[in-house]
Write a protein that holds these residues in place. Structure first.
Motif, PDB file in Angstrom:
ATOM      1  N   GLY A 362     -28.500 -67.174 -52.006  1.00 28.09           N
ATOM      2  CA  GLY A 362     -27.940 -65.872 -51.678  1.00 28.09           C
ATOM      3  C   GLY A 362     -26.446 -65.903 -51.442  1.00 28.09           C
ATOM      4  O   GLY A 362     -25.859 -64.933 -50.944  1.00 28.09           O
ATOM      5  N   ILE A 363     -25.810 -67.005 -51.801  1.00 29.82           N
ATOM      6  CA  ILE A 363     -24.364 -67.155 -51.631  1.00 29.82           C
ATOM      7  C   ILE A 363     -23.662 -66.706 -52.905  1.00 29.82           C
ATOM      8  O   ILE A 363     -24.025 -67.131 -54.006  1.00 29.82           O
ATOM      9  N   GLU A 364     -22.668 -65.875 -52.762  1.00 28.60           N
ATOM     10  CA  GLU A 364     -21.962 -65.347 -53.931  1.00 28.60           C
ATOM     11  C   GLU A 364     -21.171 -66.453 -54.619  1.00 28.60           C
ATOM     12  O   GLU A 364     -20.592 -67.324 -53.961  1.00 28.60           O
ATOM     13  N   PRO A 365     -21.124 -66.424 -55.944  1.00 29.36           N
ATOM     14  CA  PRO A 365     -20.302 -67.392 -56.671  1.00 29.36           C
ATOM     15  C   PRO A 365     -18.824 -67.066 -56.526  1.00 29.36           C
ATOM     16  O   PRO A 365     -18.452 -66.075 -55.901  1.00 29.36           O
ATOM     17  N   VAL A 366     -17.976 -67.916 -57.114  1.00 26.89           N
ATOM     18  CA  VAL A 366     -16.543 -67.664 -57.051  1.00 26.89           C
ATOM     19  C   VAL A 366     -16.221 -66.281 -57.612  1.00 26.89           C
ATOM     20  O   VAL A 366     -16.747 -65.883 -58.659  1.00 26.89           O
ATOM     21  N   LYS A 367     -15.389 -65.554 -56.915  1.00 27.93           N
ATOM     22  CA  LYS A 367     -14.819 -64.337 -57.476  1.00 27.93           C
ATOM     23  C   LYS A 367     -13.741 -64.757 -58.465  1.00 27.93           C
ATOM     24  O   LYS A 367     -13.165 -65.842 -58.338  1.00 27.93           O
ATOM     25  N   VAL A 368     -13.460 -63.914 -59.436  1.00 25.90           N
ATOM     26  CA  VAL A 368     -12.449 -64.241 -60.434  1.00 25.90           C
ATOM     27  C   VAL A 368     -11.356 -63.179 -60.408  1.00 25.90           C
ATOM     28  O   VAL A 368     -11.642 -61.981 -60.482  1.00 25.90           O
ATOM     29  N   TYR A 369     -10.134 -63.640 -60.305  1.00 34.92           N
ATOM     30  CA  TYR A 369      -8.964 -62.770 -60.374  1.00 34.92           C
ATOM     31  C   TYR A 369      -8.019 -63.298 -61.441  1.00 34.92           C
ATOM     32  O   TYR A 369      -7.890 -64.518 -61.614  1.00 34.92           O
ATOM     33  N   THR A 370      -7.353 -62.413 -62.133  1.00 32.19           N
ATOM     34  CA  THR A 370      -6.251 -62.838 -62.980  1.00 32.19           C
ATOM     35  C   THR A 370      -4.979 -62.874 -62.144  1.00 32.19           C
ATOM     36  O   THR A 370      -4.903 -62.257 -61.065  1.00 32.19           O
ATOM     37  N   VAL A 371      -3.982 -63.566 -62.632  1.00 31.29           N
ATOM     38  CA  VAL A 371      -2.686 -63.600 -61.943  1.00 31.29           C
ATOM     39  C   VAL A 371      -2.150 -62.186 -61.774  1.00 31.29           C
ATOM     40  O   VAL A 371      -1.621 -61.827 -60.709  1.00 31.29           O
ATOM     41  N   GLN A 372      -2.317 -61.366 -62.804  1.00 31.22           N
ATOM     42  CA  GLN A 372      -1.820 -59.984 -62.746  1.00 31.22           C
ATOM     43  C   GLN A 372      -2.530 -59.193 -61.655  1.00 31.22           C
ATOM     44  O   GLN A 372      -1.908 -58.405 -60.942  1.00 31.22           O
TER      45      GLN A 372
END
Length: 389
Positions: A362-372
Motif C-alpha cells: 500500500g506504499i505509493e511508488p516514486v512520484k515523477v516530476y520533470t525539471v520543468q
C-alpha cells in the motif's frame, strides 16, 4: 544528470520519494548516438521509461520505437506516433497483440522460435520478421542471455521456416546485455550475425536489417566505454563483416543509454538501527517502489545530502516494506553520521525505475516530476519556502 540546486531544494520541500526527469539529457543522448553510428535508425525501447515527457521528446526528434506489447503500441498511438515507426521486439507475444499490431500498421516482428513464427504467420501474414541471436552477456551488469535468443544455426532454420510460412525474413537482432562494459562485445555479435546473413544469402534469402539491440552503458560507479567508443567499434565491424550487403539498415534499440542519465531519485531515511554488528539504514524508497534492479546488485551512485565529505562506514541499505527482498544493498559505504530524515539521492536513475514501481504494502511508488514541473512548482506555491532554504 547533475544534482542541481533545484533538485536539492525540491527534496527539502516535497514529499519523497520522487524521480526527477530532464528531457534535455534525452535529447543529448539521442544525438550522441545518432552521431556515433553510421546511418543508424533509433528505435527507443519504450520499456526503459514510458513517461509521456520522454516519449513526446523522442517523437519530436523523429525517433522510432521498440515496443513489447499492445499497451505500449496504444500509448504511442495516443501521442501521435505512426505505427510505421514501431517494431515489435518482444519474442514472447500474445496472438491478439500480434493481430492488433499488424492490423494497425506495425510491420516488424522479432522471433527466436518456430512457434513464434507460426503465431505471426497466423495473425500477420506477410510481415517482416527478424531473428534474435543469443549472446554471451558476462561483461554486462544485467545479463539477458538466458531468456532471449538462440544460436546462429537454429536462427537460420527459423528464418527459413518463416519464409516457408509466408513471412519475410528481414534481419538479425542481438543484445549484448544491459549496461555492457566491453565494447568489443558488439564486434563479436556483429561477426556472428554476419554468418547468418552469409549462409542465408547462399540459399537466396537476402536479409536487409541488422538490429544492434541495446546495452550501451550509463555512468554509475564503474568506468564505462562511451557511446562514441562503442560506435567506432560498430562502424568498423559493420564495414568489415557486412559491407557487402546492399542497402543494409542498421537499427539501434537504446533504452538505458537513452534515459538512464536523465533521472535522479530523491528519498529520505526512515530509520537507522543496529542488528547484531551490522548497521541498517531504511529509506522511503526500495526495490518495490523504484529500485528493482538493485536486487541483482545493480550499483547506483548514492549521495547523502550535506554529508558528501563525511567519514563513511559499511552499512546495509533497505527499503520500507515488510519483505526481506526489499534490501537495496547488503553492503554500501554510507556517511557514519547518516541519520533520520536525511535526504538520500540515487544518481542516473532514469531507466527501469518508475517502470518497475508497484504499490506493494500500500506504499505509493516514486512520484515523477520533470525539471520543468519542478521549476513551476518552486516558482509558485513553494517560492517563499525556497527563498528560506
Amino acid at each position: 544528470m547533475e544534482l542541481t540546486h533545484l533538485i536539492r531544494t525540491a527534496a527539502k520541500l516535497l514529499e519523497t520519494p520522487f524521480l526527477v526527469l530532464d528531457t534535455s539529457c534525452v535529447k543529448e543522448n539521442y544525438f550522441r548516438l545518432k552521431n556515433s553510428i553510421n546511418n543508424v535508425e533509433i528505435f527507443y525501447a519504450v520499456k526503459a521509461n514510458s513517461h509521456s515527457s520522454i516519449l513526446e521528446t523522442l517523437r519530436d526528434l523523429g525517433s522510432s520505437f521498440d515496443v513489447a506489447s499492445k499497451g505500449e503500441i496504444i500509448k504511442l498511438m495516443d501521442i501521435g506516433v505512426s505505427t510505421d515507426k514501431m517494431s515489435f521486439g518482444n519474442t514472447i507475444k500474445k496472438e491478439k497483440d500480434i493481430k492488433f499490431a499488424w492490423e494497425n500498421g506495425v510491420e516488424y516482428f522479432a522471433v527466436d522460435s518456430e512457434m513464434e513464427v507460426e503465431k505471426i504467420a497466423r495473425n500477420a501474414p506477410g510481415a517482416k520478421v527478424y531473428g534474435r541471436l543469443a549472446m554471451s552477456s558476462n561483461d554486462s551488469e544485467w545479463p539477458l542471455s538466458g531468456k532471449f535468443g538462440t544460436d546462429a544455426d537454429h536462427l537460420i532454420d527459423i528464418l527459413k521456416y518463416a519464409k516457408r510460412k509466408g513471412l519475410v525474413p528481414y534481419g538479425v537482432s542481438f543484445h549484448v546485455g544491459s549496461q555492457s562494459y566491453n565494447k568489443y562485445k558488439w564486434k563479436e555479435a556483429i561477426l556472428t550475425a554476419s554468418e547468418v546473413f552469409e549462409k542465408l544469402h547462399k540459399e537466396r534469402i537476402d536479409l536487409k536489417m541488422l538490429n544492434l539491440g541495446g546495452g550501451i552503458p550509463v555512468q554509475h560507479t564503474k568506468p564505462v566505454p562511451s557511446v562514441e567508443e562503442i560506435g567506432a567499434i560498430i562502424n568498423e565491424s559493420v564495414n568489415e563483416y557486412l559491407g557487402w550487403v546492399d542497402g543494409l539498415r542498421v537499427i539501434s534499440e537504446p533504452g538505458r543509454s537513452m534515459v538512464g542519465s536523465a533521472g535522479i531519485t530523491a528519498s529520505r531515511v526512515l530509520l537507522r538501527s543496529r542488528k547484531g554488528t551490522q548497521t541498517w539504514v531504511f529509506l522511503d524508497v526500495g526495490v518495490f517502489h523504484g529500485l528493482m534492479e538493485t536486487i541483482e546488485n545493480f550499483r547506483y551512485e548514492v549521495v547523502v545530502e550535506g554529508k558528501e565529505n563525511s567519514e563513511t562506514m559499511t552499512m546495509t541499505l533497505a527499503g520500507p516494506t515488510c519483505d526481506s527482498v526489499d534490501t537495496i544493498y547488503d553492503e554500501i559505504d554510507l556517511p557514519i553520521d547518516i541519520d533520520y530524515s536525511d535526504i538520500v539521492y540515487f544518481i542516473n536513475t532514469g531507466a527501469y525505475t518508475n517502470e518497475y514501481a508497484t504499490y506493494f504494502n500500500g506504499i505509493e511508488p516514486v512520484k515523477v516530476y520533470t525539471v520543468q514541473e519542478l521549476e513551476e512548482m518552486l516558482k509558485g506555491e513553494f517560492l517563499e519556502n525556497t527563498e528560506r532554504v
